[in-house]
Design a protein around this motif. Structure first.
Motif, mmCIF file in Angstrom:
data_model
loop_
_atom_site.group_PDB
_atom_site.id
_atom_site.type_symbol
_atom_site.label_atom_id
_atom_site.label_comp_id
_atom_site.label_asym_id
_atom_site.label_seq_id
_atom_site.Cartn_x
_atom_site.Cartn_y
_atom_site.Cartn_z
ATOM 1 N N ASN A 72 0.849 -1.186 0.000
ATOM 2 C CA ASN A 72 0.000 0.000 0.000
ATOM 3 C C ASN A 72 0.885 1.237 0.000
ATOM 4 O OD1 ASN A 72 0.822 0.377 2.743
ATOM 5 N ND2 ASN A 72 -0.886 -0.884 3.445
ATOM 6 N N VAL A 73 0.262 2.380 -0.074
ATOM 7 C CA VAL A 73 0.994 3.626 -0.253
ATOM 8 C C VAL A 73 1.904 3.951 0.932
ATOM 9 C CG1 VAL A 73 -0.819 5.083 0.712
ATOM 10 C CG2 VAL A 73 0.686 6.021 -1.029
ATOM 11 N N TYR A 74 1.605 3.390 2.111
ATOM 12 C CA TYR A 74 2.379 3.687 3.311
ATOM 13 C C TYR A 74 3.423 2.621 3.638
ATOM 14 C CZ TYR A 74 -1.326 7.091 3.817
ATOM 15 O OH TYR A 74 -2.212 8.122 3.579
ATOM 16 N N ASN A 75 3.516 1.589 2.795
ATOM 17 C CA ASN A 75 4.479 0.506 3.027
ATOM 18 C C ASN A 75 4.312 -0.136 4.398
ATOM 19 O OD1 ASN A 75 6.077 0.420 0.544
ATOM 20 N ND2 ASN A 75 6.704 2.495 1.110
ATOM 21 N N ILE A 76 3.076 -0.200 4.853
ATOM 22 C CA ILE A 76 2.765 -0.930 6.078
ATOM 23 C C ILE A 76 2.042 -2.217 5.699
ATOM 24 C CG2 ILE A 76 2.662 1.159 7.488
ATOM 25 C CD1 ILE A 76 -0.386 1.042 7.296
ATOM 26 N N ALA A 77 1.873 -3.113 6.644
ATOM 27 C CA ALA A 77 1.230 -4.395 6.351
ATOM 28 C C ALA A 77 -0.145 -4.174 5.724
ATOM 29 C CB ALA A 77 1.101 -5.208 7.638
ATOM 30 N N VAL A 78 -0.407 -4.888 4.636
ATOM 31 C CA VAL A 78 -1.671 -4.685 3.924
ATOM 32 C C VAL A 78 -2.874 -5.196 4.712
ATOM 33 C CG1 VAL A 78 -0.588 -4.691 1.659
ATOM 34 C CG2 VAL A 78 -1.361 -6.855 2.646
ATOM 35 N N ASP A 79 -2.627 -6.000 5.738
ATOM 36 C CA ASP A 79 -3.734 -6.472 6.571
ATOM 37 C C ASP A 79 -3.865 -5.649 7.859
ATOM 38 O OD1 ASP A 79 -1.443 -7.323 7.824
ATOM 39 O OD2 ASP A 79 -2.065 -9.422 8.038
ATOM 40 N N SER A 80 -3.219 -4.472 7.878
ATOM 41 C CA SER A 80 -3.350 -3.590 9.042
ATOM 42 C C SER A 80 -4.804 -3.196 9.245
ATOM 43 C CB SER A 80 -2.494 -2.323 8.854
ATOM 44 O OG SER A 80 -1.130 -2.644 8.718
ATOM 45 N N ARG A 275 13.477 7.994 13.176
ATOM 46 C CA ARG A 275 12.441 8.636 12.375
ATOM 47 C C ARG A 275 12.457 10.131 12.597
ATOM 48 N NH1 ARG A 275 8.967 4.684 10.576
ATOM 49 N NH2 ARG A 275 8.400 6.254 9.054
ATOM 50 N N VAL A 276 11.950 10.881 11.590
ATOM 51 C CA VAL A 276 11.954 12.342 11.691
ATOM 52 C C VAL A 276 10.583 12.885 12.099
ATOM 53 C CG1 VAL A 276 13.783 12.538 9.990
ATOM 54 C CG2 VAL A 276 11.414 12.600 9.211
ATOM 55 N N ASP A 277 9.561 12.027 12.150
ATOM 56 C CA ASP A 277 8.220 12.494 12.484
ATOM 57 C C ASP A 277 7.401 11.286 12.952
ATOM 58 O OD1 ASP A 277 7.323 11.115 10.105
ATOM 59 O OD2 ASP A 277 8.017 12.840 8.951
ATOM 60 N N GLN A 278 6.099 11.510 13.142
ATOM 61 C CA GLN A 278 5.217 10.443 13.615
ATOM 62 C C GLN A 278 4.198 10.034 12.566
ATOM 63 O OE1 GLN A 278 5.771 8.922 16.583
ATOM 64 N NE2 GLN A 278 7.595 10.243 16.564
ATOM 65 N N LEU A 279 4.519 10.222 11.278
ATOM 66 C CA LEU A 279 3.607 9.844 10.209
ATOM 67 C C LEU A 279 3.454 8.335 10.157
ATOM 68 C CD1 LEU A 279 4.743 12.389 7.472
ATOM 69 C CD2 LEU A 279 2.612 12.447 8.793
ATOM 70 N N LEU A 280 2.420 7.893 9.429
ATOM 71 C CA LEU A 280 2.030 6.487 9.445
ATOM 72 C C LEU A 280 3.137 5.560 8.981
ATOM 73 C CD1 LEU A 280 -0.251 4.480 9.984
ATOM 74 C CD2 LEU A 280 -1.073 4.889 7.657
ATOM 75 N N ASP A 281 3.787 5.875 7.881
ATOM 76 C CA ASP A 281 4.813 4.955 7.359
ATOM 77 C C ASP A 281 6.183 5.305 7.913
ATOM 78 O OD1 ASP A 281 4.873 7.371 5.853
ATOM 79 O OD2 ASP A 281 6.101 6.372 4.354
#
Length: 281
Positions: A72-80, A275-281
């Motif tokens: 997905n666009v955030y490169n997180i697990a697709v079953d999140s 990390r530089v921020d707290q965004l999703l990915d």
């Protein structure tokens, strides 16, 4: 500047060894980055060196880790677990491949550039930073992206706040860099705009950028949604990615490193992710 780097950079247009001459160029790059999050320095590599640039990339391209994945666009697990309508619920097939830094010869053009102190100082100045650091990660600091015909690099955000890259081999057609400048910020995800682009309703937000081998691209990919459209024809698209950080010692996460290169090293298992921020990915 080392003699080797001086031989590959078009110093008539980009005098890396003469910082006192950078001001007009840096102002132009910074204006581009403020306006659109992207700046391209055409013909950064000398014309006589472009064939070498392409040959070196083609020689290591077979060493790329290649794996078709659903992402997905955030490169997180697709079953999140995400709410209905969240843009992270939309998935894509990612079929590009990466050659890790440890498989790129030290004498290659892109290795010379990546490690060049004048080049690093120039990049830092363009991004308005006191300095940039090579990633401590032995795999992802420098890599070659390989996009085979019929494949695309789907919409995504970068983990790094800024990216420096260079096309080394142009496809016959397709493989166009597309991006949505500043579609999110460090404080706001702007899910509605992201979703509209992913669903094909956000055309006014999308820009398309033609790139040629030897052009240097400076890009703020952390906050700009972007992709490379499907490559067409018989020739792959190759692009070198020069990854720097504002702080020393940055190592990629185990999950992301394994996704990109198909392997991890002890340094990845031992390090924490910066990390530089707290965004999703």
């Amino acid at each position: 500047m080392s003699t080797s780097v001086e031989r590959v950079v078009n110093t008539a247009r980009y005098p890396l060894a003469e910082p006192d001459q950078w001001a007009p160029l840096v102002r132009r790059v910074q204006a581009d980055l403020r306006e659109s999050g992207c700046s391209v320095l055409r013909d950064f590599i000398r014309p006589a060196v472009r064939d070498t640039l392409g040959r070196e990339g083609a020689a290591v391209a077979p060493l790329a880790h290649y794996d078709v994945e659903t992402v997905n666009v955030y490169n997180i697990a697709v079953d999140s677990e995400l709410p209905e309508g969240h843009p992270g619920r939309k998935t894509f097939e990612r079929g590009n491949a990466f050659v890790a830094r440890d498989r790129i010869p030290p004498a290659s053009v892109i290795q010379q550039l990546y490690s060049s102190e004048p080049f690093q100082r120039f990049v830092a100045r363009c991004f308005g930073l006191p300095r940039v650091f090579e990633l401590a990660d032995p795999l992802s600091g420098l890599c070659l992206n390989v996009l085979e015909p019929g494949r695309e690099h789907p919409w995504h955000f970068d983990t790094n706040e800024f990216t420096v890259s260079m096309l080394t081999q142009e496809p016959e057609s397709g493989g166009v860099f597309e991006y949505c400048p500043g579609i999110r910020s460090a404080d706001a995800e702007n899910f509605d705009d992201v979703r509209s682009v992913l669903e094909g309703r956000g055309e006014p937000l999308v820009r398309r950028l033609p790139l040629r081998p030897g052009d240097l691209q400076l890009f703020k990919g952390r906050y700009s949604l972007h992709r490379v459209s499907a490559v067409e024809g018989t020739r792959a698209r190759h692009s070198a990615i020069f990854a720097y950080s504002e702080r020393p010692g940055v190592i990629g996460s185990v999950a992301r490193t394994r996704q990109l290169f198909g392997r991890v090293l002890p340094v990845h298992l031992e390090a924490g992710t910066v990390r530089v921020d707290q965004l999703l990915d």
